[in-house]
Structure formats: structure tokens, C-alpha cells
Design an enzyme around this catalytic site. Structure first.
Site, PDB file in Angstrom:
ATOM      1  N   ASN A 169      -3.828  12.794  11.113  1.00 16.00           N
ATOM      2  CA  ASN A 169      -2.691  14.174   9.486  1.00 16.00           C
ATOM      3  C   ASN A 169      -4.120  15.019   9.640  1.00 16.00           C
ATOM      4  O   ASN A 169      -4.809  15.708   8.131  1.00 16.00           O
ATOM      5  CB  ASN A 169      -2.848  13.559   8.217  1.00 16.00           C
ATOM      6  CG  ASN A 169      -1.560  14.291   7.631  1.00 16.00           C
ATOM      7  OD1 ASN A 169      -0.909  15.077   8.403  1.00 16.00           O
ATOM      8  ND2 ASN A 169      -1.105  13.608   6.303  1.00 16.00           N
ATOM      9  N   HIS A 172       3.002  12.281  -2.503  1.00 16.79           N
ATOM     10  CA  HIS A 172       3.498  12.235  -1.900  1.00 16.79           C
ATOM     11  C   HIS A 172       5.337  11.609  -2.616  1.00 16.79           C
ATOM     12  O   HIS A 172       5.347  11.264  -1.445  1.00 16.79           O
ATOM     13  CB  HIS A 172       2.574  11.151  -1.369  1.00 16.79           C
ATOM     14  CG  HIS A 172       2.224  10.969   0.017  1.00 16.79           C
ATOM     15  ND1 HIS A 172       0.757  11.895  -0.002  1.00 16.79           N
ATOM     16  CD2 HIS A 172       1.998  11.054   1.388  1.00 16.79           C
ATOM     17  CE1 HIS A 172       0.338  12.021   1.681  1.00 16.79           C
ATOM     18  NE2 HIS A 172       0.878  12.017   2.004  1.00 16.79           N
TER      19      HIS A 172
END
Length: 1427
Positions: free
Chosen positions: A316, A352
Site C-alpha cells: 500500500n 479504516h
């Protein structure tokens, strides 16, 4: 359509439908990128933004439907904040707060305990994009010295547009799963800067395919390994029963396999970005292009690194870079790197989601990273450990590192994937919190190991390292303490665990029973067992399912509290027919911490699906008790009728009808299992007209129908589809009004189902006049009767000495008495004299004409080729003088276009061209054109219908026409050269080259121009009015769904409908009307074309065209009688020699009558309003003719009041041979005019008698009156007879030109008596005496013979009486379609008798329409004239 298809795909691959949609959307980025490269790369920025916006919106809508509005709203608000707040800290904070709160609210309302693909997944990516956009926009307003190099690359110097923000946000390569990129990079992509070939599509296909292939490999690994190592396996008892080492290995393999889920998506999207050019990252030191600008994972580093930080740096990447750039580095004001790192990880955890697993994941990551950094520092600072790391033992060290790395890499990801506290705490408990223990132990041990392996350092550096180490230790200890407090708070109770049941149950219950059999059986487990109360199950609760009725119908009871066994049952017996399936949820709860159930815990809710099994309790029932059908005989059918039975049972086993049976024996029919009945042999209506039998039905449980059904089949005789009742010959008697054409006609389809019927009735009247039957008057007379303003100039008049410019043109006969001129496009041209052309000057005029393209023998083309190039044909070309200027216009046809070229001033103004695209111009039929010009306004009427110009344009600079007055019909003159033909802007009047171009090919008639005001629309309609045609009886009786359309000329009528009965009634109301009292006799061909549309196009009926004819019989001729004038008129010669002369017909009476009454009901019908039936008694011409020798203009003349004629609009032709007065007017007007005609002699004329004959005509000479003969006797005195010198003197005084109309000016008529001599008086007396004696002798002889004849006539019974006929009028019978009748084999009945004095004369000059004219023979002087 898409949802069931996606469900099937998801079911085939065994994956959730949202996951399949996501993968397809990621893969669709490649076609979008190819389309962008091929079609939009060189387009403007606006077009590229629109493409990226709509393609991304399409993918978002495909995945999330209407929920795409969340992203749309956030983008709009973000753009407004940029515009309204500008480059301020307020804008940055507002953007951060709004976007994060909106995302967290989405998590709050949509989050579940499972991993779901919802709109919040791409929205978290969009949130970072929009926050980064605000920060980059804020950095763009700073000085360059205040920002670092990384910020300079992404800073925005100008405010982006809304479309640009949309394209950046919805870019298909990063909207769904990333990667993150800046708006500056997107702007470079749109401006074609992101390419290794500037200005051209990048050479990135091969690198993109490499990433795509690698992404497919990782996706395949996850697809195969993911089902083997699912995350929910952690929650099973089986996992908990495994030994510790197995659990650790499972975590190691699980994390490795499941991370490929993210890696595959990022590799595929990276390939999309590379293919579009967004992945371009400049060139390396070797000059090779780099394509890693959008790389979100470094695969090699990810697979080979033994370090936690290496995995984090390879995984990521763009999100980590975004967080480092916009969060970590901007927290420098805290003054502590560890604090910045902690807040950064906290931001990532909140970003998240709201689950506790994210906080645990990133807190453990924080501990692991810091411990790893201490260990790296220990190895780096220790000479011993450094030498070991660089020795041959490194492979073993690397292997140990990898095992520790992947084992504890999966450790923080367990709560990341399990989300909730109860789940990840269960897994951590089963492995004894080994990760926490290991890293906290390492955290405590590493300082001591450092003291052992690292030599001591003195000074400030050691002090700073100690301070840094102590600070890090404090922060780590605070994190650990927070975790421990949370765990202790939830773990110090006696009832620690919740009951556990399966997530889903399938149940079956028999109809009319109440016990539900569950699979798997209902057992609730509690880990607190065997503790009393806390480990026991006290009960189950039933909650409403999707149907909302489960809790009311079902209940669950506990059979054994210690084992947790339960039973589900219905409160009352269930009925499958009422509801076949039931769904509800069930939840177990334990007994708590004591008998009162305090602190009781509940399990999760499990879904229970109960299916009610059917019992065969119903028998089949037929939908109808009686079925009927009709079929034609002699055929075998696949299906005659279908019977249907239904069963009320709910299950397919008992509700379906398995088979049908015919229980009546010996019938020629059979039935299949679907109920379709067909015949086994051809049926005969004569042998048996009706067949009746019974059928029954059985369901799959073998229950027979409660009642049988009867089937009746009627056999019809053979049927032939088509029209029935068609009459080929239809007769029409003039004056009958409207008559139905098909009173008994009806359509037989033989029960063929049709959904559309269209019938076209066509009446061919093109051979009658100019397209249909009109009043037989000349065009001038019709204009007068229609009320047109006088003053028109006939440009194509009948040829005469005064109008000789049409003498060279060939003419064709016409049944409506008007002259038809033929033009061949070359030699046939009519040049109108200047004296006539000067009368039609001005820019306000009306041009009217009848035209037919192609000539007399041309038929309408069946399929005219549109692409054939044709020359322009000029009808009228004119240059006229208006005061001191000249104007020019020309009317032309070119293919199917009509054009008017108008030049208002040839010396100054520019020309204008008006164009009309008309099918009427090129269909080779007669059409009436009326062009009204009031420049700059132009109005065109075609057959009475207005047409606006299709195009009006300025022709620009073209040579000016010569300023010379000219008017040409049928062509235009060839343009002259100014240098040769024009001197001082003038042209000699006598100069005429005689060359013409653009000749017209076709027929013209009635070409007139009237200067001044234009004609009203009503007059134009009257001129075109068609007095015969097709009509529909009563529109109010038209059935529903029927449509009727009649063309303007009323020659075609179209009927359309969908119902046979209504259509037949409508066809029977189609009528023919002819409002003329004296209709043109002859044959009108009639056609009926039918088109059917059926539900089955293959078997649809096709009907042939029917042809017939309509015969218009001979109308009753009007009898025009002239009377009131004696056969002799004797007056003294002195009265005739007076200045006024003597009236010849002072007592004249004109009477018009018919042989029998005419049906006056037709006079009020539609179409007669334009021209009244009174015109049937309107004369259009009378003629006075001297018998014997013509008038001697030197001695005698006929006087007519010219002023009275002009007032009445009548025309006159005055010659020595006759006087003709023409023009449509009433009988009374003609009586007044004829009574005013005087005869005058010159003084001294020696005439004793003069005989005149008077006749009148109607319908332009079609019907004539009797001939009235008048003998004028002049009484002379004897004195006057002996003065010849006086007579001669008066004769010389009388010698002057005769009075002619203006039409004869400039022409000299022959005078056969110019040299005659007046006889002497003695000679006259002798001749009179001898003549009188001869007359007396002859009369005596005739009287004697008549006595003998009278006796013979009495004996013969009047035989000769039958041969006498009335010869008072000329009878003309014109049958233009006689040849057509003979060709068609039609025996046309022509009424009337023909004597021996009749002969058949073929009309010359007309080869297309064979005419037969029956004319009564008379003398030379009695030949009729037509005006």
C-alpha cells in the site's frame, strides 16, 4: 437483466456477488484505457474530463447503484469549499473535518461484523484524494521557499474547475481501490505530458500487460488458497482444538494468502494506470522510461524482505506516502517523532473504520516497528552481531527472520480482519497473546542486550540515545497499559462467554404438522460450561425475519439446559398453500450468574429457513368447463385448442399436471401432456360438422380432476381468403351526389388473426382534364367564377392574329376546354411581345399555371432514380422595367426542386433564390401552381396547399442581366456579354440573339400573370378545386382504431385498422362524389390494394390487387333556347343609316332548361362551396354571324357598347366574319348585351336585305343553343335609288377601318367586296319582279305535292316521324376512355342514338388518350367555335 446474470456468475465461482462486480470493474479499466488512448488522447481537456467522469460513474453505479450519490455530493462540497474559502487553513481544516466525519458516519450506518463491499470502500479512497486536494491547493498559495520539493511537485498554482475535479475523482484507474495520486499528476495526464513520447500515446502496453499478468497470478493464488484458509475458521471450535504450533502456522499461511487479495487488485489497477499513461515516472539514469508512479506494491520486496518495515514499505505504497506527506510530516510541530508516528497510525486506524480491530492492529504494528528498529540498531552497533550477520550463517539467520516476520506479520492482521472485540480476543486468547508477550519481552530485554553487545559510548550522543530510548519506552508502556486495562475491564466477570449457535439453519415441517426438523440440529454451546448457570442455556428467543411473521408463528424451547439442545416448532399446523416458506432468526441466551439470570449473555442471531412440505390434498380443476374451437376442413393441425387444468397444491410434485386424457372413445383427436389437442386425420364437414368429446387431467400424485371438461370442435367448409362482394363495373349517373363504391364488400380472412389491415383505394382521374373532373370552362372563365381580381394577363393565349406568339407551339386536346401547350425543351419557346410584357411589371404579382412534367405520353416513373443528374428547366423567364429600374425573375424546375430566382434591381440589389423541394414537380402528373410575390415575401400554393421555401439564400456576385425588357415561356435567353450588347447601360430594342437555354420539357396551360396585390388563399383553392373524387361517408360512425386519409386531389383514400368487422363497415362507406351537374363522361379506373400484418409473419395472408372501373354516364344536356326575335326585321333604310343604327335583337329571350329534373341534393355536398352549381346556367359565349357575304367595313358595321362589356368583364372579337362575345356570365347579362347590338349602314348604301345568325354556348362550347336566324329588310324610297352620286359620296365618307378590339390591332383583314359595284335601280326592279314570279310558281307546285304526300302519310302510319331529330343544337359526346374500355374488354353502355348524318372523327394530335367525337354535320358556316 444484469442482476440475475451476476448472481449466476457469482454462484458459478462461489464468490459473493459484490466481489465479482468489483473484480469485473477493475478489469474494465483496461478497455477504458484503450478507448482513451485510441479516441480521446488528442481531444481537448474538457472531452477527456467528461470521458473519465462518466466512465468512473458507470463503474460506481454498476457496483453501488444510487449510492454513488455519496461520492457525488462530497466532490461538489469539496469544490465549493475550494472556491469559497480559497487557500486558507480554514479550507484545509473544513475539508479534513467534513470528509472524515462523512466517512465515519458512513461506517457507522453501514458497518457489520463481516467484511462487506459497500460504497464506503471506494469512499475511503476518495476521502484521501479530496483532503489531499485541499492540502495541495493550500500549498500552491505559499512561497516556493516555504514548501519542500515533494510539496512543489503536487502543489496547485490555479483553482481547478469542477469538471477537472470530477475527472480526477472518478478516474477509472483509481476510484474503486486506489492507488492514490495527486491532481497535478492527473493534469499532466490530460495535457499529454505523462508519456515517454511527448504529445503521443505512451509506449506502455507491454509494461501494463506485465502488471496485468502478475495481478492475475496473485488473484489466482488467492482464489485457490482463500477458501482453504478463511478468516472465520479462527472462530470455530476446530481451530481452538488444534495445538499451539498449528495455530501459529495457520496464521502464517493465512496472512500470506489473504494479502494477495489486496495485491492482485493493486497490480491490476496499476496496469490500468500504466496503460493510460498515469503510471509514467520519468526516465532513469540509463534513459529508460519508468512506469512505477502508481505502483502500490513492490512484489519482489514484499516476497523477499525479512523485515516488518520492509513489508510495510512494499505494501500500500501510495497510501503510506500520502499519510507520510500530509499527516506525519505536517505533525512536525509536535516536536516528537514518536508522537507523530502514533497520531499517524491512529489516523490510519480511524480511516479504516470504527471497529476495535483496527486500533489493535495499528497499535501492535507500532510496537513491532519500534522493537524492530531497536533490534536493527543493536545489530548495527554491535561488532559481534554484525560479523555474524555477514558470515556464512546468514542464510540460517534469514530463515529465522522470515519465520518470525511472517508469523508476527499475521498477528496484527488478525484483529484487522475479524473487526470486533469478541472475535479477535478469542483468537489472541487461544494463542496466549504470544505476539504481545514476545515483543514486550523483546522491548524489555533489548536494552540489556545492548549493554552486553554494544560497546559503551561516552558523551552527549549516549545521553541523547538514552533520552530517546526512555521516551519511546514511556509511549510504548502507555499503549500497553491501555490495552491491558481494556482487556481486564472485559475479563473480570464470572460469565465470560456468550452462547454460540450456528449462523444458519434449514428446517422442514410437514403440512398440517408443527414440529420442525432442523439441519443441523439446534444446539447452543457456552465456554463457561460446566459452570452452573453461566455454562447453561436457559432458552431461545425467536425474532422476526424478512417476512415479519416468524416470531408469531414459531417458538423455540430448550430440551436440555446443560447440552443446549433445543427444538423449534410452529404454534399451530402450517398450510403450504398459504405460505410455502418461512424465515426468522433465533438467539440463545445463558442463565447468567445466578438463578435470577443476572448478567445473562446472548448469542448472535442465526437465520432459520423453514420449508413446508406439501401433502397431496387437492385434485386438478379445469380452468374452463367447456372449450370450443372452429377449424377448416381437410387439414392436419399441430394444435386446435389447448385445455388447461390447475392444482391448488403448493409443491411442484402435486401442483403440476402430469398428463391429460381423452375419455371419449373413437374420436379423431389426441391430446399431449401440455393439454394441446390436435386431429389425427383430416376433418370433413360433410361427414360430421361438430365433434364433441370429454377430457380429464391427472396431477403427479395421480389424483384425477374433480370434473371433466367438454371440448367442441366445429368443422368449417373450405375458406378462401380475399374480398367478397367486389363489383368490377360501377356506374355513376351525373347529378347523383355521392354513391357508395363498395356497398356489399367485406374481407374474409378465414379466421387468420391479423393485427393490422391497410387498404388503399385509388381512383385514376389523370386523364380527365388536369387531374380530375372540373367545370368545363376556360381558365379565364374559371378565374372569373372563383372571384379572382381582374387584370390578369394570359401569357399562353389561344393562337390568333393578335396573339401569334403561341402559334408555333404544338397543342393537345383537353376535355376541360382549355388549351394545353407542349414544350420539348429546345425549339418550343414562346416569346411574349414587349407590349404584353410591359403590362406585368412591378415586384408585386401573382403567377399561376398548370404544369405537367415530361410531356403528353410520359407516365409517372415507378422508381425514379434520385441520383440522376438533370438539367435545370425554365418555365418562365422575365426581365421587366419598373419605373427607372429593371427587375428580373425566372421560375425553374431542377429534378424535384422548384426554384424562383428573383433580382429586384439588376443594377444594384443582389439576387435571391427561393427553393422548394416538392414531389409534385417530378411525378409527371398535372398540378396547379400559384406563386404570389410581394418581395421579400414569396408564397407558393401547389394544388391549393401552401409550401414554405426549403432554402432561401443569397447567390452572391453574379453577372447582372441586361437591362432589356423580355418575357419568355418555356426557356430563358442566353446571357449576353456586356461589352458587346450593352452600350451606356442600355440595349437596343431590336437586338435579340434568338438563343435560348434551359428549355422546359412538359405541358403547360393557363399561364397567367396578374400585377398588383396577390390572390387570396380562397381564390387559389377555388382554381384548383376538384369537383370529383373519393370520400368517406360518415366519420362519426368510424370504429375505434380506424384511420382514414385522403390525399389533396381526392384520388387516393387509405383505410387502416385492426378489427375486421370495423374495417368492413368502413370499406362499405367509401363513396365517389362528383358535384358537377354536367360531369365528364367516361371511365375512371379503380384499384383496391390490401396489406395485412399478422402475428405470424410467415403464414400471413397476401391478397392480390383488385381492379375495376367507374363509368360516368352521359349527363343530360341542357337545352339553351333563343327566342323573342322574329324571322324578319324591316325598317326604313334611314334608320339603319342613323348614328346609332337599329338594334337587331331588342326582344331577345334566353332560356336554359334540362330534359328532366336534376338531383339537387348533391348541390349541398362538400366541395360545392367553392364554385356554386349556379354556373350550370351560366353562358360563356355568344356569336353573331352574317350569313352569306361578310360585312363590308366601308358600308356597314355592327355596333357594340364596349364600355358595358368592360364593366361586365366580357371579351369581344369583332371581325367582318362574326362578332364573338366571350366570358362566363349569367343569362340576364348576355340578354342585355345582345339586345344592345345594333346594325348600321353607311348613307346611300343600296342594300335591301341582310341575314344574321345568333347562337350561344355553355361550358366553353360544350353545349350550344339553337341557331336564331334574323333577316333584316331595308325599306328604300324611290328618290334615294336615283342618286348614286349621293350614295357614292356617302360611301366614300364611310370608308374607314372597322371597329376591332385591341386584340386585332396591327392586323389587316381581307375584304372580298372591296371592288363591288352598286347595281342600277332598273336592274334591281326587274330582278325583284322575276324573283317574285318564280317564288309563286314554286309554292304552287309544292302545295300540290304536299296534298299527295299527306294521303300517303296517313296510310304509312307516320313512319317518317321516328326519323326526325332536333337539330337545334350541336351535340358532342366525348369519351376519352373508349379505348381503355375496349382494351379491358368492357362493354360500356353508351346511351343515345346516332343518325346517318353522324360520323366518328378521331381527335388529331393525341395518341395517348384515344378520343371519339360524335359531331353532327352541318354547313361550313355552322361550325362551332370554342373560346
Amino acid at each position: 437483466m444484469a442482476a440475475p446474470f451476476m448472481e449466476k456468475i457469482a454462484e458459478y465461482f462461489g464468490s459473493p456477488e459484490p466481489a465479482i462486480r468489483l473484480i469485473l470493474s477493475v478489469l474494465l479499466g483496461y478497455p477504458f484505457a484503450l478507448v482513451y488512448r485510441c479516441f480521446f488522447f488528442h481531444q481537448s481537456a474538457t472531452v477527456v474530463h467528461l470521458f473519465h467522469t462518466f466512465s468512473g460513474l458507470a463503474l460506481a453505479t454498476f457496483n453501488f447503484g444510487y449510492q454513488v450519490g455519496h461520492s457525488f455530493l462530497c466532490i461538489i462540497i469539496q469544490f465549493l469549499m475550494l472556491r469559497l474559502m480559497g487557500r486558507t487553513v480554514t479550507c484545509v481544516l473544513s475539508s479534513f473535518i467534513f470528509q472524515m466525519i462523512y466517512l465515519l458516519m458512513g461506517y457507522y450506518y453501514t458497518a457489520t461484523d463481516e467484511y462487506d463491499i459497500k460504497w464506503t470502500m471506494p469512499h475511503c479512497v476518495l476521502t484521501l484524494k479530496l483532503i489531499g486536494l485541499a492540502l495541495d491547493y493550500y500549498d500552491g498559495g505559499k512561497e516556493q521557499s516555504q514548501i519542500n520539493e515533494e510539496q512543489k511537485k503536487s502543489a496547485l498554482s490555479s483553482t481547478p474547475s469542477l469538471l477537472e475535479v470530477f475527472g480526477f475523482s472518478y478516474f477509472y484507474g483509481g476510484f474503486l481501490v486506489g492507488p492514490q495520486f495527486t491532481l497535478r499528476n492527473y493534469q499532466m495526464l490530460v495535457s499529454r505530458e505523462m508519456s515517454d513520447v511527448p504529445g503521443q500515446p505512451p509506449n506502455s502496453v507491454v509494461p501494463a500487460m506485465k502488471r496485468f499478468g502478475l495481478g492475475l497470478i496473485t488473484l489466482s493464488i488467492f482464489a485457490m488458497g482463500g477458501p482453504l484458509y478463511p478468516a472465520n475458521y479462527y472462530l470455530t471450535d476446530e481451530f481452538e482444538a488444534h495445538p499451539f504450533w498449528y495455530k501459529c502456522v495457520y496464521i502464517l499461511v493465512w496472512v500470506k494468502v489473504n494479502l494477495y487479495k489486496y495485491i492482485s487488485c493493486w497490480l491490476i489497477t496499476e496496469g490500468v494506470c500504466i496503460l493510460s499513461g498515469l503510471g509514467y515516472n520519468g526516465k532513469n539514469e540509463k534513459g529508460e522510461p519508468q512506469w512505477d508512479a502508481c505502483a502500490n506494491v513492490r512484489v519482489w520486496l514484499f516476497e523477499t524482505t525479512p523485515l516488518f518495515t520492509g513489508t510495510i514499505n512494499s505494501f500500500n505504497i501510495n497510501t503510506n506516502a500520502w499519510v507520510a506527506r500530509h499527516v506525519f510530516k505536517r505533525l512536525k510541530f509536535l516536536g516528537n517523532k514518536l508522537l507523530s508516528q502514533m497520531f499517524t497510525l491512529l489516523f490510519l486506524a480511524v480511516w479504516h473504520g470504527l471497529h476495535s480491530g483496527y486500533l489493535i492492529c495499528f497499535s501492535v504494528e507500532f510496537i513491532i516497528v519500534n522493537v524492530e528498529k531497536q533490534a536493527q540498531a543493536l545489530v548495527r552497533d554491535s561488532p559481534l552481531l554484525t560479523s555474524i550477520a555477514q558470515s556464512h550463517l546468514y542464510p540460517l539467520v534469514y530463515l529465522v527472520q522470515q519465520l518470525i516476520h511472517w508469523l508476527f506479520m499475521g498477528y496484527p492482521l488478525v484483529p484487522f480482519c475479524l473487526f470486533t472485540y469478541d472475535k479477535w480476543l478469542k483468537v489472541y486468547s487461544s494463542i496466549y497473546f504470544c505476539g504481545h508477550i514476545f515483543f514486550f519481552a523483546a522491548f524489555l530485554v533489548l536494552p540489556y542486550l545492548r549493554k552486553v553487545f554494544v560497546p559503551r559510548k561516552k558523551g552527549k550522543e549516549t545521553e541523547q540515545g538514552t533520552i530517546s530510548h526512555l521516551t519511546m519506552a514511556r509511549m510504548s508502556f502507555l499503549s500497553f497499559l491501555l490495552f491491558c486495562l481494556t482487556s481486564v475491564a472485559h475479563g473480570n466477570k464470572a460469565n465470560k462467554h456468550k452462547p454460540w449457535i450456528e449462523t444458519e439453519y434449514q428446517g422442514i415441517v410437514m403440512e398440517n404438522d408443527n414440529t420442525v426438523l432442523l439441519n443441523p440440529p439446534l444446539f447452543a454451546l457456552d465456554k463457561d460450561a460446566p459452570l452452573h448457570y453461566a455454562g447453561e442455556i436457559c432458552g431461545f428467543r425467536v425474532h422476526n425475519g424478512p417476512g415479519g411473521s416468524g416470531s408469531a408463528q414459531f417458538e423455540a424451547v430448550v430440551l436440555d439446559r446443560s447440552t443446549g439442545e433445543g427444538l423449534v416448532r410452529s404454534k399451530e399446523p402450517l398450510d403450504c398453500e398459504s405460505q410455502k416458506e418461512h424465515s426468522f432468526t433465533i438467539q440463545a441466551y445463558d442463565c447468567g450468574e445466578g438463578p435470577d439470570g443476572t448478567n445473562s449473555k446472548k448469542s448472535h442471531k442465526a437465520t432459520v429457513h423453514v420449508r413446508v412440505n406439501d401433502v397431496n390434498e387437492f385434485s386438478p380443476v379445469f380452468v374452463e368447463r367447456r372449450y370450443e374451437a372452429s377449424v377448416p376442413e381437410g387439414r392436419l393441425f399441430d394444435r386446435i385448442v389447448r385445455v388447461e387444468a390447475v392444482d391448488a397444491d403448493c409443491s411442484p410434485q402435486y401442483s403440476q399436471i402430469c398428463f391429460y386424457d381423452i375419455i371419449t372413445p373413437n374420436v379423431p383427436f389426441t391430446i399431449d401432456n401440455d393439454g394441446n389437442i390436435k386431429n389425427t386425420e383430416p376433418l370433413d364437414s360433410k361427414r360430421q360438422r361438430v365433434h364433441s368429446f370429454w377430457v380429464t387431467a391427472f396431477d403427479c400424485g395421480k389424483n384425477r380432476a374433480q370434473a371433466d371438461a367438454q371440448v367442441i370442435v366445429t368443422v368449417k367448409p373450405s375458406c378462401k381468403p380475399g374480398w367478397i362482394g367486389w363489383t368490377k363495373r360501377i356506374e355513376y349517373t351525373p347529378g347523383s351526389g355521392s354513391i357508395p363504391l363498395f356497398p356489399n364488400l367485406h374481407l374474409e380472412t378465414c379466421e387468420e388473426t391479423v393485427w393490422n389491415i391497410q387498404a388503399t383505394v385509388e381512383l385514376q382521374t389523370g386523364h380527365i382534364g388536369k387531374g380530375c373532373d372540373r367545370d368545363s370552362y376556360s381558365d379565364r372563365s374559371v378565374r372569373r367564377l372563383c372571384g379572382a381580381v381582374r387584370g390578369e394577363v394570359d401569357l399562353l393565349p389561344p393562337p390568333s392574329p393578335a396573339t401569334n406568339w403561341t402559334a408555333a407551339l404544338p397543342t393537345l386536346p383537353s376535355s376541360d376546354s382549355s388549351l394545353v401547350f407542349s414544350f420539348n425543351g429546345s425549339t418550343h419557346v414562346a416569346v411574349v411581345p414587349d407590349s404584353v410584357a410591359s403590362a406585368v411589371s412591378g415586384d408585386h404579382f401573382t403567377l399561376q399555371l398548370w404544369m405537367r412534367r415530361g410531356g403528353a405520353s410520359t407516365q409517372p416513373p415507378a422508381n425514379q432514380a434520385r441520383g440522376t443528374r438533370k438539367e435545370e428547366e425554365t418555365i418562365v423567364c422575365s426581365t421587366v422595367k419598373n419605373d427607372d429600374t429593371y427587375s428580373h425573375y425566372s421560375l425553374s424546375v431542377h429534378g424535384c426542386r422548384l426554384s424562383l430566382f428573383y433580382w429586384p434591381d439588376v443594377s444594384a440589389a443582389r439576387p435571391v433564390k427561393f427553393l422548394w423541394k416538392l414531389e409534385q414537380v417530378c411525378d409527371s402528373e398535372w398540378h396547379h401552381l400559384s406563386l404570389s410575390v410581394q418581395f421579400p415575401s414569396v408564397t407558393l400554393y401547389v394544388d391549393g396547399v401552401t409550401f414554405d421555401p426549403a432554402l432561401i439564400h443569397d447567390n452572391g456576385a453574379i453577372p447582372n442581366p441586361a437591362p432589356h425588357q423580355r418575357l419568355v415561356i418555356g426557356a430563358c435567353w442566353e446571357p449576353e456579354e456586356k461589352s458587346k450588347d450593352i452600350v451606356n447601360n442600355t440595349m437596343p430594342e431590336s437586338k435579340d440573339t434568338g438563343k435560348f437555354v434551359s428549355g422546359y420539357k412538359g405541358l403547360l396551360s393557363g399561364v397567367t400573370v396578374r400585377p398588383g396585390n396577390v390572390e387570396p388563399h380562397s381564390v387559389v383553392e377555388c382554381l384548383y378545386a376538384c369537383r370529383e373524387g373519393l370520400d368517406f361517408g360518415d366519420l362519426e360512425t368510424l370504429g375505434s382504431g380506424m384511420k382514414v386519409h385522403v390525399n389533396p386531389s381526392q384520388s387516393v383514400l387509405v383505410l387502416e385498422g385492426d378489427d375486421i368487422e370495423s374495417f368492413n363497415r368502413a370499406v362499405q362507406q367509401v363513396t365517389y362524389r362528383n358535384s358537377l351537374r354536367f360531369a365528364t363522361p367516361g371511365v375512371r379506373p379503380l384499384k383496391l390494394t390490401t396489406s395485412l400484418r399478422c402475428f405470424s409473419e410467415e403464414s400471413c395472408l397476401s391478397l392480390r390487387q383488385l381492379e375495376g372501373y367507374l363509368v360516368v354516364l352521359q349527363p343530360d344536356a341542357p337545352q339553351i333556347s333563343l327566342s323573342g326575335v322574329g324571322p324578319h326585321l324591316a325598317r326604313p333604310a334611314a334608320e339603319f343609316e342613323g348614328p346609332q343604327g337599329v338594334p337587331l335583337f331588342p326582344e331577345l329571350r334566353i332560356v336554359c332548361s334540362l330534359s328532366h329534373a336534376v338531383n339537387t341534393a348533391a348541390q349541398g355536398m362538400e366541395g360545392g362551396a367553392l364554385m356554386s352549381d349556379a354556373v350550370a346556367h351560366t353562358l360563356d359565349g355568344c356569336e353573331v354571324q352574317p350569313l352569306g357575304e361578310e360585312l363590308n367595313p366601308e358600308r356597314e358595321e355592327l355596333l357594340v357598347d364596349m364600355e358595358a362589356l368592360r364593366e361586365r368583364g366580357l371579351d369581344i372579337i369583332n371581325t367582318t366574319a362574326y362578332i364573338a362575345i366571350t366570358g362566363a356570365e349569367s343569362i340576364s347579362v348576355y340578354e342585355d348585351v345582345l339586345r344592345s347590338i345594333r346594325y348600321r349602314l353607311a348613307k346611300g348604301s343600296a342594300r335591301f336585305e341582310r341575314r344574321f345568325r345568333l347562337s350561344c354556348s355553355e361550358m366553353n362550347g360544350r353545349y350550344t343553343s339553337n341557331e336564331l336566324t334574323l333577316e333584316v329588310n331595308f325599306l328604300h324610297s324611290l328618290d334615294s335609288l336615283y342618286h348614286p352620286s349621293h350614295l357614292l359620296a356617302s360611301q366614300q365618307q364611310f370608308l374607314h377601318p372597322s371597329h376591332h378590339t385591341g386584340e386585332l390591332s396591327g392586323h389587316t383583314l381581307p375584304n372580298p367586296h372591296r371592288n363591288s359595284v352598286v347595281p342600277g335601280a332598273a336592274t334591281v326592279i326587274i330582278m325583284v319582279c322575276v324573283g317574285f314570279l318564280v317564288v309563286m310558281v314554286i309554292l304552287g307546285v309544292f302545295r300540290i305535292r304536299s296534298i299527295h304526300r299527306r294521303g300517303d302519310g296517313a296510310r304509312g302510319g307516320g313512319k317518317e316521324g321516328s326519323n326526325q331529330w332536333d337539330d337545334s343544337a350541336l351535340t358532342i359526346i366525348v369519351n376519352p376512355m373508349e379505348t381503355y374500355e375496349n382494351r379491358m374488354g368492357i362493354a360500356a353502355d353508351i346511351e343515345g342514338e346516332c343518325d346517318d348524318e353522324e360520323e366518328v372523327v378521331d381527335s388529331p394530335g393525341d395518341t395517348s388518350d384515344d378520343q371519339r367525337i360524335i359531331i353532327k354535320k352541318e354547313g361550313r358556316d355552322s361550325a362551332p367555335r370554342r373560346y
